[in-house]
Design an enzyme around this catalytic site. Structure first.
Site, PDB file in Angstrom:
ATOM      1  N   LYS A  70      18.482  27.699  29.051  1.00 60.86           N
ATOM      2  CA  LYS A  70      17.246  27.113  28.848  1.00 60.86           C
ATOM      3  C   LYS A  70      17.032  26.081  29.947  1.00 60.86           C
ATOM      4  CE  LYS A  70      16.168  25.832  24.411  1.00 60.86           C
ATOM      5  NZ  LYS A  70      14.993  26.641  24.061  1.00 60.86           N
TER       6      LYS A  70
HETATM    7  C1  PLP Z   1      11.927  31.063  25.284  1.00 57.98           C
HETATM    8  C2  PLP Z   1      12.725  31.095  24.033  1.00 57.98           C
HETATM    9  N1  PLP Z   1      12.959  32.308  23.732  1.00 57.98           N
HETATM   10  C3  PLP Z   1      13.698  32.438  22.309  1.00 57.98           C
HETATM   11  C4  PLP Z   1      14.029  31.261  21.715  1.00 57.98           C
HETATM   12  C5  PLP Z   1      15.058  31.085  20.592  1.00 57.98           C
HETATM   13  O1  PLP Z   1      16.260  30.743  20.703  1.00 57.98           O
HETATM   14  P1  PLP Z   1      17.226  30.023  19.685  1.00 57.98           P
HETATM   15  O2  PLP Z   1      17.161  30.854  18.704  1.00 57.98           O
HETATM   16  O3  PLP Z   1      18.628  30.064  20.330  1.00 57.98           O
HETATM   17  O4  PLP Z   1      16.683  28.665  19.565  1.00 57.98           O
HETATM   18  C6  PLP Z   1      13.809  29.783  22.438  1.00 57.98           C
HETATM   19  C7  PLP Z   1      14.371  28.620  21.730  1.00 57.98           C
HETATM   20  O5  PLP Z   1      14.112  27.402  22.196  1.00 57.98           O
HETATM   21  C8  PLP Z   1      13.019  29.972  23.509  1.00 57.98           C
HETATM   22  O6  PLP Z   1      12.743  28.718  24.157  1.00 57.98           O
END
Ligand code: PLP
Length: 304
Positions: free
Chosen positions: A151
């Site tokens: 991220k």
């Molecule tokens: C672009 C994106 N995809 C998917 C997710 C889902 O990720 P997670 O389940 O690890 O929160 C996030 C979470 O913030 C995200 O920003």
């Protein structure tokens, strides 16, 4: 209730944690962050942090990509987070935002010759998509190709463009396609379809954030519902004809999708499999399912 931040190696009131206007990461997106949920269980009078370690593993991978040398191990990052949450003392669902960032007050696009720092703060946060069923649209903004599995703040610009485009057009969330035109992910969530009683989700070899919630849902579907997940590329039109559709993410939990591009999905009610997964997931993240307590880190030593 006042909130606290971990900033410059200290726990301080959130309102006092400030960074300078020349901070490198503000200008060039050179920071990596996480979103971690703390889930309040009123019967236990406890907040459980969900899959804390996995979030810090992903953060540390991102640090490697950005050449950020954190002076903390994953265990220490977990301890800092538990202590921060304990000091905040919230008795509701919370969201933790840790970030490792290029902290030098210096200009110039690069990753080298820059100091780094780590911060974290906590806010009370209920459901991210404040609807029972989300209305979604396919975005004209695509998910960029060749991006690291982390991220990274600078990577989020297409997601922000997509979200604002969708909301400006009266939808709740955007669904981005891959550069090749396959279904990819939401602006802050992964996506699942239910087709013929099986879960279908984009494959790990495509470029999207491999969510911790996505991984959790795949495991819960297998263990608890004996339901298989097929990872494969999904055509845009399959969204319109799926039996059920839902989004997954730490912030969004499991959010059913009721409509895509003005087409109702399935019966237009929350689908049976989605509903079952929502219930199972909600129990698991709140520490109500003993089988999955390893995923839950309690914040308070004594029940509140
Ligand atoms: C672009 C994106 N995809 C998917 C997710 C889902 O990720 P997670 O389940 O690890 O929160 C996030 C979470 O913030 C995200 O920003």
């Amino acid at each position: 209730m006042p909130s606290y931040a971990y900033f410059h190696k200290q726990f301080i009131p959130l309102t006092e944690a400030k960074i300078g206007i020349m901070t490198h990461s503000l200008h060039y997106g050179t920071a990596v962050f996480e979103g971690i949920r703390g889930n309040w269980n009123s019967d236990h009078q406890q907040v459980y942090l969900f899959r804390l370690k996995e979030h810090y593993e992903r953060l540390c991978n991102g640090c490697n990509v950005l050449k950020i040398d954190l002076p903390y191990s994953i265990d220490e990052l977990c301890q800092i987070t538990v202590e921060l949450a304990g000091r905040c003392g919230f008795k509701e669902d919370i969201y933790i935002r840790p970030m490792a960032y290029k902290s030098s007050e210096a200009l110039g696009v690069r990753l080298h010759d820059l100091d780094s720092d780590f911060l974290a703060f906590i806010i009370p946060w209920g459901p991210y998509l404040k609807v029972d069923k989300a209305r979604c649209s396919i975005s004209s903004w695509r998910r960029p190709k060749e991006t690291p599995q982390a991220k990274i703040t600078g990577l989020y610009i297409n997601n922000a463009l997509a979200k604002t485009e969708a909301m400006g057009n009266g939808f709740d969330e955007a669904i981005m396609l891959t550069a090749d035109g396959y279904v990819c992910e939401g602006s802050g969530e992964n996506i699942f379809l239910v087709i013929d009683n099986k879960l279908v989700t984009p494959p790990s070899y495509d470029i999207f954030l491999r969510g911790i919630t996505r991984d959790t849902v795949i495991e819960l579907a297998k263990n608890e519902l004996d339901t298989e997940t097929i990872e494969r590329q999904i055509e845009r039109s399959e969204l319109y004809t799926a039996d059920e559709c839902f989004l997954t993410g730490t912030a969004a939990n499991i959010t059913p999708v009721g409509e895509v591009d003005y087409r109702k999905i399935g019966s237009n009610e929350i689908g049976q499999i989605t509903k079952k997964l929502q219930k199972i997931y909600s129990d698991v993240i709140r520490g109500n399912n003993p089988k999955y307590l390893d995923w839950c880190t309690p914040v308070y030593k004594k029940a509140r």
